[in-house]
Design a protein around this motif. Structure first.
Motif, PDB file in Angstrom:
ATOM      1  N   ALA A 196      20.923  17.420  22.764  1.00 60.52           N
ATOM      2  CA  ALA A 196      19.498  17.083  22.628  1.00 60.52           C
ATOM      3  C   ALA A 196      18.620  18.258  23.052  1.00 60.52           C
ATOM      4  N   GLN A 197      19.002  18.919  24.139  1.00 58.90           N
ATOM      5  CA  GLN A 197      18.212  20.052  24.603  1.00 58.90           C
ATOM      6  C   GLN A 197      18.196  21.159  23.563  1.00 58.90           C
ATOM      7  N   GLY A 198      19.339  21.349  22.910  1.00 58.71           N
ATOM      8  CA  GLY A 198      19.397  22.359  21.858  1.00 58.71           C
ATOM      9  C   GLY A 198      18.449  22.043  20.715  1.00 58.71           C
ATOM     10  N   MET A 199      18.356  20.765  20.341  1.00 57.12           N
ATOM     11  CA  MET A 199      17.449  20.353  19.272  1.00 57.12           C
ATOM     12  C   MET A 199      15.992  20.516  19.696  1.00 57.12           C
ATOM     13  N   LYS A 205       9.297  16.388   3.691  1.00 54.80           N
ATOM     14  CA  LYS A 205       9.170  17.737   4.239  1.00 54.80           C
ATOM     15  C   LYS A 205       9.714  17.858   5.667  1.00 54.80           C
ATOM     16  N   ILE A 206      10.028  16.734   6.288  1.00 48.53           N
ATOM     17  CA  ILE A 206      10.508  16.768   7.672  1.00 48.53           C
ATOM     18  C   ILE A 206      11.932  17.317   7.739  1.00 48.53           C
ATOM     19  N   LYS A 207      12.175  18.201   8.694  1.00 46.00           N
ATOM     20  CA  LYS A 207      13.499  18.782   8.914  1.00 46.00           C
ATOM     21  C   LYS A 207      14.296  17.855   9.823  1.00 46.00           C
ATOM     22  N   VAL A 208      15.559  17.632   9.477  1.00 47.33           N
ATOM     23  CA  VAL A 208      16.429  16.777  10.290  1.00 47.33           C
ATOM     24  C   VAL A 208      17.660  17.574  10.729  1.00 47.33           C
ATOM     25  N   ASP A 209      17.794  17.792  12.025  1.00 44.98           N
ATOM     26  CA  ASP A 209      18.988  18.422  12.585  1.00 44.98           C
ATOM     27  C   ASP A 209      20.013  17.341  12.892  1.00 44.98           C
ATOM     28  N   THR A 210      21.294  17.617  12.636  1.00 49.27           N
ATOM     29  CA  THR A 210      22.349  16.657  12.978  1.00 49.27           C
ATOM     30  C   THR A 210      23.457  17.370  13.756  1.00 49.27           C
ATOM     31  N   GLN A 211      24.036  16.665  14.694  1.00 47.80           N
ATOM     32  CA  GLN A 211      25.134  17.235  15.481  1.00 47.80           C
ATOM     33  C   GLN A 211      26.047  16.120  15.964  1.00 47.80           C
ATOM     34  N   TYR A 212      27.367  16.370  15.888  1.00 44.96           N
ATOM     35  CA  TYR A 212      28.360  15.430  16.406  1.00 44.96           C
ATOM     36  C   TYR A 212      29.009  16.033  17.651  1.00 44.96           C
ATOM     37  N   LEU A 213      29.312  15.178  18.617  1.00 41.00           N
ATOM     38  CA  LEU A 213      29.796  15.640  19.915  1.00 41.00           C
ATOM     39  C   LEU A 213      31.305  15.803  19.978  1.00 41.00           C
ATOM     40  N   HIS A 259       9.855  17.702  12.586  1.00 43.31           N
ATOM     41  CA  HIS A 259      11.202  18.169  12.925  1.00 43.31           C
ATOM     42  C   HIS A 259      11.826  17.136  13.869  1.00 43.31           C
ATOM     43  N   VAL A 260      12.919  16.517  13.439  1.00 39.32           N
ATOM     44  CA  VAL A 260      13.581  15.483  14.236  1.00 39.32           C
ATOM     45  C   VAL A 260      15.078  15.762  14.286  1.00 39.32           C
ATOM     46  N   GLY A 261      15.795  15.012  15.130  1.00 36.34           N
ATOM     47  CA  GLY A 261      17.226  15.234  15.259  1.00 36.34           C
ATOM     48  C   GLY A 261      18.032  13.953  15.301  1.00 36.34           C
ATOM     49  N   PHE A 262      19.323  14.099  14.981  1.00 34.04           N
ATOM     50  CA  PHE A 262      20.282  12.988  15.074  1.00 34.04           C
ATOM     51  C   PHE A 262      21.529  13.488  15.785  1.00 34.04           C
ATOM     52  N   ILE A 263      21.976  12.741  16.805  1.00 33.16           N
ATOM     53  CA  ILE A 263      23.199  13.064  17.529  1.00 33.16           C
ATOM     54  C   ILE A 263      24.193  11.930  17.335  1.00 33.16           C
ATOM     55  N   GLY A 264      25.356  12.257  16.790  1.00 39.25           N
ATOM     56  CA  GLY A 264      26.419  11.277  16.610  1.00 39.25           C
ATOM     57  C   GLY A 264      27.513  11.500  17.639  1.00 39.25           C
ATOM     58  N   GLY A 265      28.087  10.420  18.148  1.00 32.82           N
ATOM     59  CA  GLY A 265      29.137  10.564  19.147  1.00 32.82           C
ATOM     60  C   GLY A 265      30.384  11.209  18.569  1.00 32.82           C
TER      61      GLY A 265
END
Length: 352
Positions: free
Chosen positions: A226-229, A199-207, A170-176
């Motif tokens: 990031a804390q949310g992820m 099979k890896i889950k990818v969370d994404t979020q833009y600020l 489980h990983v994440g990506f944060i975009g500005g």
């Protein structure tokens, strides 16, 4: 390692520009800095540097451009004039900022960031004898050097590293900001993760979104995202968000066993982030400094670069930082992934 293509960049200062900027009031920038050569040198190059939001000191994108200008000033003498964008900037503000630099005699002038594209097109047409450079966008003009990068390729490698290091799948990506440029980072990262382990889950979020560029200069928002992820189970977070990414790195550092992936600069080696470096797995480095230096040098040599110059993975325009030694154990797999891209066996997407 000599890194490729030839890019553009820079800035300088004089009392004339200071007066001009002051007169413009609200169209000036938050930061107005003048770094001059020793008095009486009489030589050198006058570099005009129009930063994106965050400016020098963002520990990421703008700082990389600044390093290129600083190197040029050190070698060629002269001065650097720095003006920095505000979150509230309009097209008129950006156009005025570039115009102020040109009116004050700065040449070359570099717009650091895609947001300067429209304004640079207008200003370059008015000052045909001035050499302009723009980072992360393409401006079709005879006196403009468009400096671009294959961010998706470097981000693909970041995705491979994340997939090989996650213990929770489980990983994440944060975009500005959700603009096409940052979508390239997301697309490459997700593809790299999925090609390594589907099979890896990818969370994404833009600020932030649309014309709101605050997502590039809001460490508090980066930390919260990031804390949310992390709270949802991610243990590797990659941020492409300017100085907002500093907040994400801070959040990851507070989570045992979690990793942050930095961007643009080798953030492991940034003094302001030193207390978090044990959590910085790697950084997807964009060699903006090389492009900016090369462009300034070309103007200094009276052979200004123009057209589009792209810094690719094959030409070391983008890369993964190895500081800290945290990816040494997966180097062979990263090298193999890089070879596939360079050889054309893998085509990295530029949109999610």
């Amino acid at each position: 390692m000599r890194r490729v293509a030839k890019l553009s960049a820079a800035c300088i200062a004089t009392a004339a520009l200071a007066l001009s900027a002051t007169a413009c009031g609200s169209t000036s920038s938050e930061n107005d800095k003048d770094s001059s050569a020793s008095a009486g040198s009489g030589k050198g190059i006058k570099i005009g540097l129009a930063f994106d939001v965050g400016g020098r000191g963002d520990r990421s994108f703008n700082d990389s451009a600044a390093r290129g200008a600083d190197k040029a000033k050190s070698e060629f003498g002269g001065s650097i004039k720095e003006l920095t964008a505000k979150n509230s900037d309009t097209e008129a503000d950006r156009e005025q900022r570039l115009t102020d630099l040109a009116d004050a005699g700065y040449n070359p002038i570099v717009g650091v960031g895609f947001s300067y594209a429209t304004s640079m097109g207008k200003v370059a047409a008015k000052y045909p004898k001035v050499s302009f450079g723009i980072v992360d966008s393409v401006v079709d003009a005879k006196n403009v050097d468009s400096i671009t990068f294959t961010e998706e390729q470097g981000s693909y490698l970041a995705g491979v590293a994340a997939a090989l290091k996650t213990k929770k799948d489980h990983v994440g990506f944060i975009g500005g900001v959700d603009v096409p440029l940052i979508k390239k980072f997301e697309a490459g990262y997700v593809q790299g993760v999925k090609d390594t382990n589907s099979k890896i889950k990818v969370d994404t979020q833009y600020l932030s979104h649309g014309s709101d560029l605050s997502g590039f200069s809001s460490p508090d928002k980066g930390k919260e995202a990031a804390q949310g992820m992390l709270d949802k189970g991610a243990d590797v977070v990659y941020s492409a968000a300017g100085s907002s990414g500093n907040g994400a790195i801070e959040a990851v550092n507070g989570q045992k066993g979690a990793w942050a992936i930095g961007v643009d600069s080798d953030q492991y080696n940034i003094p302001g982030l030193s207390k978090y470096k044990s959590s910085i797995l790697t950084s997807m480095v964009k060699n903006v400094d090389v492009g900016v230096y090369d462009f300034i040098k070309s103007v200094h040599d009276s052979k200004p670069l123009t057209g589009t110059n792209t810094y690719s993975l094959a030409k070391d325009g983008v890369s993964l930082a190895t500081s800290g030694g945290f990816i040494d154990d997966i180097k062979a797999k990263l090298d193999a992934a890089q070879k596939k891209i360079v050889d054309g066996d893998v085509t990295v997407k530029t949109t999610p």
